[in-house]
Design a protein around this motif. Structure first.
Motif, mmCIF file in Angstrom:
data_model
loop_
_atom_site.group_PDB
_atom_site.id
_atom_site.type_symbol
_atom_site.label_atom_id
_atom_site.label_comp_id
_atom_site.label_asym_id
_atom_site.label_seq_id
_atom_site.Cartn_x
_atom_site.Cartn_y
_atom_site.Cartn_z
ATOM 1 N N PRO A 7 24.399 7.814 10.865
ATOM 2 C CA PRO A 7 23.357 7.459 11.828
ATOM 3 C C PRO A 7 23.529 8.272 13.115
ATOM 4 C CG PRO A 7 24.359 5.482 10.888
ATOM 5 C CD PRO A 7 25.155 6.644 10.400
ATOM 6 N N ASP A 34 20.904 9.945 16.726
ATOM 7 C CA ASP A 34 19.721 9.664 17.552
ATOM 8 C C ASP A 34 18.433 9.578 16.742
ATOM 9 O OD1 ASP A 34 21.435 9.762 19.629
ATOM 10 O OD2 ASP A 34 20.776 11.691 20.430
ATOM 11 N N TYR A 35 18.367 10.293 15.630
ATOM 12 C CA TYR A 35 17.125 10.354 14.853
ATOM 13 C C TYR A 35 17.171 9.517 13.582
ATOM 14 C CZ TYR A 35 16.417 14.274 17.951
ATOM 15 O OH TYR A 35 16.298 15.047 19.055
ATOM 16 N N HIS A 36 18.350 9.049 13.225
ATOM 17 C CA HIS A 36 18.470 8.302 11.973
ATOM 18 C C HIS A 36 19.127 6.962 12.226
ATOM 19 C CE1 HIS A 36 17.338 11.820 9.618
ATOM 20 N NE2 HIS A 36 18.051 12.522 10.469
ATOM 21 N N GLN A 37 18.378 5.908 11.978
ATOM 22 C CA GLN A 37 18.913 4.558 12.152
ATOM 23 C C GLN A 37 19.885 4.245 11.018
ATOM 24 O OE1 GLN A 37 14.718 2.857 12.623
ATOM 25 N NE2 GLN A 37 16.114 1.155 13.019
ATOM 26 N N PRO A 38 20.830 3.349 11.260
ATOM 27 C CA PRO A 38 21.676 2.888 10.151
ATOM 28 C C PRO A 38 20.786 2.262 9.079
ATOM 29 C CG PRO A 38 22.432 1.980 12.258
ATOM 30 C CD PRO A 38 21.132 2.650 12.520
ATOM 31 N N HIS A 39 21.082 2.491 7.823
ATOM 32 C CA HIS A 39 20.274 1.922 6.745
ATOM 33 C C HIS A 39 21.144 1.647 5.527
ATOM 34 C CE1 HIS A 39 20.153 6.337 6.368
ATOM 35 N NE2 HIS A 39 20.327 6.078 5.073
ATOM 36 N N SER A 45 15.061 1.919 3.360
ATOM 37 C CA SER A 45 14.538 1.983 4.726
ATOM 38 C C SER A 45 15.334 1.035 5.620
ATOM 39 C CB SER A 45 13.058 1.619 4.741
ATOM 40 O OG SER A 45 12.927 0.228 4.700
ATOM 41 N N PRO A 46 15.502 1.390 6.877
ATOM 42 C CA PRO A 46 16.284 0.564 7.796
ATOM 43 C C PRO A 46 15.722 -0.848 7.891
ATOM 44 C CG PRO A 46 15.757 2.678 8.805
ATOM 45 C CD PRO A 46 14.981 2.595 7.527
ATOM 46 N N GLU A 47 14.417 -1.020 7.633
ATOM 47 C CA GLU A 47 13.805 -2.349 7.749
ATOM 48 C C GLU A 47 14.097 -3.225 6.538
ATOM 49 O OE1 GLU A 47 11.349 0.436 7.785
ATOM 50 O OE2 GLU A 47 12.252 0.766 9.745
ATOM 51 N N ASP A 92 18.509 -5.878 7.473
ATOM 52 C CA ASP A 92 18.932 -5.650 8.843
ATOM 53 C C ASP A 92 20.438 -5.428 8.908
ATOM 54 O OD1 ASP A 92 19.179 -5.477 11.526
ATOM 55 O OD2 ASP A 92 19.010 -7.629 11.893
ATOM 56 N N THR A 113 21.986 -3.950 11.683
ATOM 57 C CA THR A 113 22.477 -3.681 13.030
ATOM 58 C C THR A 113 23.576 -4.696 13.332
ATOM 59 O OG1 THR A 113 20.760 -5.103 13.915
ATOM 60 C CG2 THR A 113 20.314 -2.750 13.922
#
Ligand SMILES: [Zn+2]
Ligand SMILES: [Zn+2]
Ligand SMILES: [Zn+2]
Length: 146
Positions: free
Chosen positions: A85, A87-92, A107-109, A112, A114
């Motif tokens: 992860p 700046d451009y890639h969220q943890p997933h 997908s990160p969604e 969850d 975080t």
């Protein structure tokens, strides 16, 4: 293909010299839309730039150590490598097909992962979160049905 990540920048910000081989390895990982095994990375880099297998494995270790790339476990001996992860890639989370051994990015969604919620109930320090969903991929399901 990632339009946002600047691989040279990622290396330099981690204090690493952006050598040609490091860039090639990082490009192959970053430009792929699912995590690759070390053998896949070696094969793909080698297609356009002659490179030593040991060199690839050493660079992978270094990139993981510097948290540019993350090593994703499969539950067995093999592991896959994807961009960590940034700046451009969220943890997933990742999906691992126990039939064909392919790993995919979810997908990160979808789940969850975080650490905010966890930090409310867990008082230690969280370094990295890795969530892997195991199962059978769509391709393998279709193949078995026909
Ligand atoms: Zn990117
Ligand atoms: Zn599969
Ligand atoms: Zn991923």
């Amino acid at each position: 293909m990632c339009q946002n990540c600047n691989y040279q920048d990622l290396l330099e910000r981690a204090g690493l010299e952006a050598t040609r081989n490091r860039l090639h390895v990082l490009e192959v990982i970053g430009n792929n839309h699912y995590p690759l095994t070390a053998a896949d990375v070696y094969k793909t880099v080698g297609r356009s730039h002659p490179i030593n297998r040991v060199t690839v494995y050493r660079i992978l270790d270094l990139l993981v150590q510097c948290r540019i790339v993350e090593r994703l476990s499969t539950g067995g001996r093999a592991s896959h490598f994807g961009l960590a992860p940034n700046d451009y890639h969220q943890p997933h989370p990742h999906f691992y097909c126990t039939h064909c051994g392919q790993m995919d990015c979810l997908s990160p969604e979808s789940l969850d992962i975080t650490s905010e919620n966890l930090e409310k109930t867990f008082s230690g320090e969280i370094g990295r979160i890795e969530i892997r969903v195991d199962g059978i991929c769509r391709t393998c399901l279709k193949r078995n049905a026909s």
